[in-house]
Design an enzyme around this catalytic site. Structure first.
Site, short mmCIF file in Angstrom:
data_model
loop_
_atom_site.label_atom_id
_atom_site.label_comp_id
_atom_site.label_asym_id
_atom_site.label_seq_id
_atom_site.Cartn_x
_atom_site.Cartn_y
_atom_site.Cartn_z
N MET A 97 0.86 -1.18 0.03
CA MET A 97 -0.09 0.02 -0.01
C MET A 97 0.90 1.23 0.03
O MET A 97 0.30 2.28 0.53
CB MET A 97 -0.81 0.01 1.09
CG MET A 97 -2.02 -1.38 1.29
SD MET A 97 -2.81 -1.55 -0.16
CE MET A 97 -4.17 -0.24 0.28
N HIS A 138 -5.47 -5.32 -7.80
CA HIS A 138 -6.07 -4.11 -7.48
C HIS A 138 -7.49 -4.48 -7.12
O HIS A 138 -8.18 -5.35 -8.00
CB HIS A 138 -6.14 -3.17 -8.43
CG HIS A 138 -6.65 -2.15 -7.92
ND1 HIS A 138 -6.29 -0.80 -6.92
CD2 HIS A 138 -8.13 -1.49 -8.47
CE1 HIS A 138 -7.33 0.00 -6.81
NE2 HIS A 138 -8.29 -0.10 -7.48
N GLU A 141 2.09 5.29 -13.74
CA GLU A 141 0.63 5.63 -13.62
C GLU A 141 -0.16 4.98 -12.57
O GLU A 141 -0.32 3.47 -12.78
CB GLU A 141 -0.24 5.79 -14.86
CG GLU A 141 -1.38 6.56 -14.69
CD GLU A 141 -2.32 6.17 -16.12
OE1 GLU A 141 -3.36 6.35 -15.80
OE2 GLU A 141 -1.91 5.71 -17.09
C1 GAR Z 1 -6.48 -7.01 -1.56
O1 GAR Z 1 -7.60 -6.84 -1.67
C2 GAR Z 1 -5.75 -6.30 -2.72
O2 GAR Z 1 -6.28 -6.35 -3.91
C3 GAR Z 1 -5.60 -4.95 -2.04
O3 GAR Z 1 -5.27 -5.13 -0.84
C4 GAR Z 1 -5.78 -6.24 -0.58
C5 GAR Z 1 -4.66 -6.86 0.25
O4 GAR Z 1 -4.99 -8.17 1.04
N1 GAR Z 1 -4.49 -3.78 -3.07
C6 GAR Z 1 -4.81 -2.74 -3.11
O5 GAR Z 1 -5.56 -2.07 -2.69
C7 GAR Z 1 -3.41 -2.09 -3.79
N2 GAR Z 1 -4.02 -0.87 -4.14
P1 GAR Z 1 -4.15 -9.20 1.56
O6 GAR Z 1 -2.84 -8.53 2.29
O7 GAR Z 1 -4.81 -10.13 2.42
O8 GAR Z 1 -3.58 -9.87 0.06
#
Ligand code: GAR
Length: 210
Positions: free
Chosen positions: A90, A109, A143
């Site tokens: 993140m 994402h 981007e």
């Molecule tokens: C997931 O939903 C992923 O798509 C999102 O964070 C979560 C991580 O979950 N990613 C983003 O929002 C990236 N911008 P996890 O740590 O349990 O895999």
């Protein structure tokens, strides 16, 4: 067998899906290291349990994004990964960092990109009255959430859904989606050319639907 480095910031459930797929031989690869920008997260514990190196680079200890990214790439490059996998990572990365790994770095994402880049994707899909949410895997370019799309999975939004309930179903779908894309990468079937993802040398003008 391809060498993977995974970047996380939290729970690491996508990381776990990838580790499991490697263990089961569904991905012809091995996670050599997991790097988190947050100390003590569950993703690091999952890494240790799977025998991967678990590394914390706490972004709060760095004065600038550039300094953090320089340390991040220094540590990544020690492993000489074939691919860099962002799994719930993140942090916004500098252009310099991203450009170093273009074509080798993918992200997941939680939306049907190009809809809903950034945060709170599920709430925004519900508020807009969408009937489907989902997740997308894409190559990372400078981007934000805007790199070439590879594959998507759709999840129906129920009439009484709230963001939490929806996010749990999307996350479960992500666990099927991400290992599939990483397997394609490791098999050499997926490439990036002229700004478009290619599967078996065919351009993906639209993402593959899972
Ligand atoms: C997931 O939903 C992923 O798509 C999102 O964070 C979560 C991580 O979950 N990613 C983003 O929002 C990236 N911008 P996890 O740590 O349990 O895999």
């Amino acid at each position: 067998m391809k060498n993977l480095v995974v970047l996380v910031s939290g729970s690491g459930s996508n990381l776990q899906a990838i580790l499991d797929a490697c263990e089961q031989g569904k991905i012809n690869g091995r996670v050599s290291a997991v790097i988190s920008n947050r100390p003590g997260v569950r993703g690091l514990i999952r890494a240790v349990q799977a025998g991967a190196d678990a590394i914390t680079i706490d972004h709060k200890l760095y004065a600038s994004r550039a300094e953090f990214d320089a340390e991040l790439s220094r540590r990544i490059d020690q492993y000489q990964p074939d691919f860099l996998v962002l799994a719930g990572f993140m942090r916004i990365l500098t252009d310099e960092f991203v450009n170093r790994y273009v074509g080798k770095m993918v992200n997941i994402h939680p939306s049907l990109l190009p809809k809903y880049t950034g945060l709170q994707t599920h709430q925004r899909a519900i508020d807009a009255g969408d009937t489907f949410a989902g997740a997308t895997v894409h190559y990372v370019t400078p981007e934000l959430d805007g790199g070439p799309l590879i594959m998507q999975i759709q999840v129906a939004i129920a009439a009484n859904d709230d963001a939490l309930a929806l996010s749990k179903r999307v996350l479960a779908a992500e666990h099927a989606l991400y290992p599939q894309v990483i397997q394609w990468l490791c098999e050499g079937r997926l490439t990036l050319a002229e700004g478009i993802a290619h599967l078996d040398q065919k351009p993906l003008h639209l993402p593959v639907q899972m």
